[in-house]
Write a protein that holds these residues in place. Structure first.
Motif, PDB file in Angstrom:
ATOM      1  N   ASN A 152       0.816  -1.216   0.000  1.00 54.98           N
ATOM      2  CA  ASN A 152       0.000   0.000   0.000  1.00 54.98           C
ATOM      3  C   ASN A 152       0.850   1.267   0.000  1.00 54.98           C
ATOM      4  O   ASN A 152       0.335   2.364   0.224  1.00 54.98           O
ATOM      5  N   TRP A 155      -0.286   4.170  -2.783  1.00 55.20           N
ATOM      6  CA  TRP A 155      -1.431   5.053  -2.549  1.00 55.20           C
ATOM      7  C   TRP A 155      -1.268   5.862  -1.272  1.00 55.20           C
ATOM      8  O   TRP A 155      -1.775   6.985  -1.171  1.00 55.20           O
ATOM      9  N   LYS A 156      -0.526   5.326  -0.271  1.00 54.35           N
ATOM     10  CA  LYS A 156      -0.270   6.117   0.928  1.00 54.35           C
ATOM     11  C   LYS A 156       0.574   7.341   0.595  1.00 54.35           C
ATOM     12  O   LYS A 156       0.315   8.446   1.089  1.00 54.35           O
ATOM     13  N   THR A 157       1.566   7.161  -0.242  1.00 51.75           N
ATOM     14  CA  THR A 157       2.392   8.291  -0.652  1.00 51.75           C
ATOM     15  C   THR A 157       1.564   9.317  -1.423  1.00 51.75           C
ATOM     16  O   THR A 157       1.705  10.529  -1.232  1.00 51.75           O
ATOM     17  N   GLY A 158       0.666   8.834  -2.298  1.00 54.93           N
ATOM     18  CA  GLY A 158      -0.193   9.743  -3.056  1.00 54.93           C
ATOM     19  C   GLY A 158      -1.109  10.551  -2.153  1.00 54.93           C
ATOM     20  O   GLY A 158      -1.302  11.762  -2.356  1.00 54.93           O
ATOM     21  N   VAL A 159      -1.662   9.909  -1.133  1.00 48.42           N
ATOM     22  CA  VAL A 159      -2.533  10.630  -0.199  1.00 48.42           C
ATOM     23  C   VAL A 159      -1.755  11.693   0.559  1.00 48.42           C
ATOM     24  O   VAL A 159      -2.222  12.829   0.747  1.00 48.42           O
ATOM     25  N   ALA A 160      -0.542  11.340   1.000  1.00 49.67           N
ATOM     26  CA  ALA A 160       0.276  12.311   1.736  1.00 49.67           C
ATOM     27  C   ALA A 160       0.629  13.505   0.864  1.00 49.67           C
ATOM     28  O   ALA A 160       0.560  14.664   1.304  1.00 49.67           O
ATOM     29  N   GLY A 162      -1.044  14.573  -1.796  1.00 52.40           N
ATOM     30  CA  GLY A 162      -2.264  15.337  -2.036  1.00 52.40           C
ATOM     31  C   GLY A 162      -2.644  16.195  -0.841  1.00 52.40           C
ATOM     32  O   GLY A 162      -3.079  17.353  -0.996  1.00 52.40           O
ATOM     33  N   PHE A 163      -2.486  15.660   0.364  1.00 49.85           N
ATOM     34  CA  PHE A 163      -2.805  16.422   1.571  1.00 49.85           C
ATOM     35  C   PHE A 163      -1.888  17.630   1.702  1.00 49.85           C
ATOM     36  O   PHE A 163      -2.336  18.738   2.049  1.00 49.85           O
TER      37      PHE A 163
END
Length: 224
Positions: A152, A155-160, A162-163
């Motif tokens: 995962n 997608w965890k990196t992408g969420v971080a 994006g935040f």
């Protein structure tokens, strides 16, 4: 004691003579076959003639040979290389079994028959899964991490990311709004003050007119 020494000398002379007569080239095309380290592997040699005197060669050097129905193998081959003199004599089957194949067992194996026709196999030894991993570790320039990859992680990196982008954009919008309000508020206050002054002036003028009317009404003579 003397008989044993003479027998050993005779075997040595026989091997040397046979090696000098061994063909240097294969009679037909060479077949390449692969074996895995640690496995038991069979080289499927066949003989066109039933000769009790035969030799198995590796890179033009003796591995094993049959003499008068007895098998003799060179040092280093006795424990892991198995052939049958009886099968060669009776059936022409010269198969050689290699037990627990090692990386150093690779090479060109030949089996010349009584007609000096030599069948050849080029044995290629490949590492098994365990030895391949060890070799990869030795050849690697960087040691692998003990931690396993997180499935995962993407997608965890992408969420971080994006935040973080959202925080930056929100901060910029807030700064622009504050700057806009800061410029607009003084003008609005001035307009409100002017509006209040005009309203007060109108009220004062209205009150003055009313007072003047009352004064004139009082000054007018009353009838009878």
């Amino acid at each position: 004691m003397m008989k044993d020494a003479m027998a050993q000398l005779l075997l040595l002379l026989t091997a040397l003579v046979h090696a000098s007569q061994a063909p240097e080239e294969c009679s037909g095309p060479t077949t390449e076959i692969c074996a895995t380290v640690g496995s038991n592997f069979t080289l499927p040699f066949r003989s066109s003639g039933c000769d009790p005197r035969c030799t198995w060669l590796r890179d033009c050097h003796d591995v094993c040979f049959c003499r008068d129905g007895y098998l003799h193998c060179e040092a280093g081959y006795k424990s892991r290389f198995k052939v049958s003199c009886e099968n060669v004599t009776a059936e022409g089957d010269g198969s050689m079994i290699i037990l627990s194949v090692q990386e150093g067992d690779g090479g060109l194996y030949c089996f010349p028959d009584s007609r000096h026709n030599s069948s050849c196999f080029n044995l290629v030894v490949k590492p098994n899964g365990t030895s391949r991993q060890v070799a990869d570790l030795k050849n690697s320039t960087t040691l692998p991490n003990n931690t396993t990859d997180d499935p995962n992680k993407g997608w965890k990196t992408g969420v971080a990311v994006g935040f973080a982008i959202g925080l930056v954009v929100g901060f910029l919008l807030g700064a622009l709004a504050f700057h806009f309000l800061k410029k607009k508020c003084p003008n609005q206050l001035v307009q409100d003050v002017h509006h209040d002054q005009r309203r007060n002036d109108v009220e004062m003028q209205r009150n003055g007119d009313n007072n003047e009317d009352d004064t004139q009404h009082q000054l007018m003579p009353q009838e009878g």
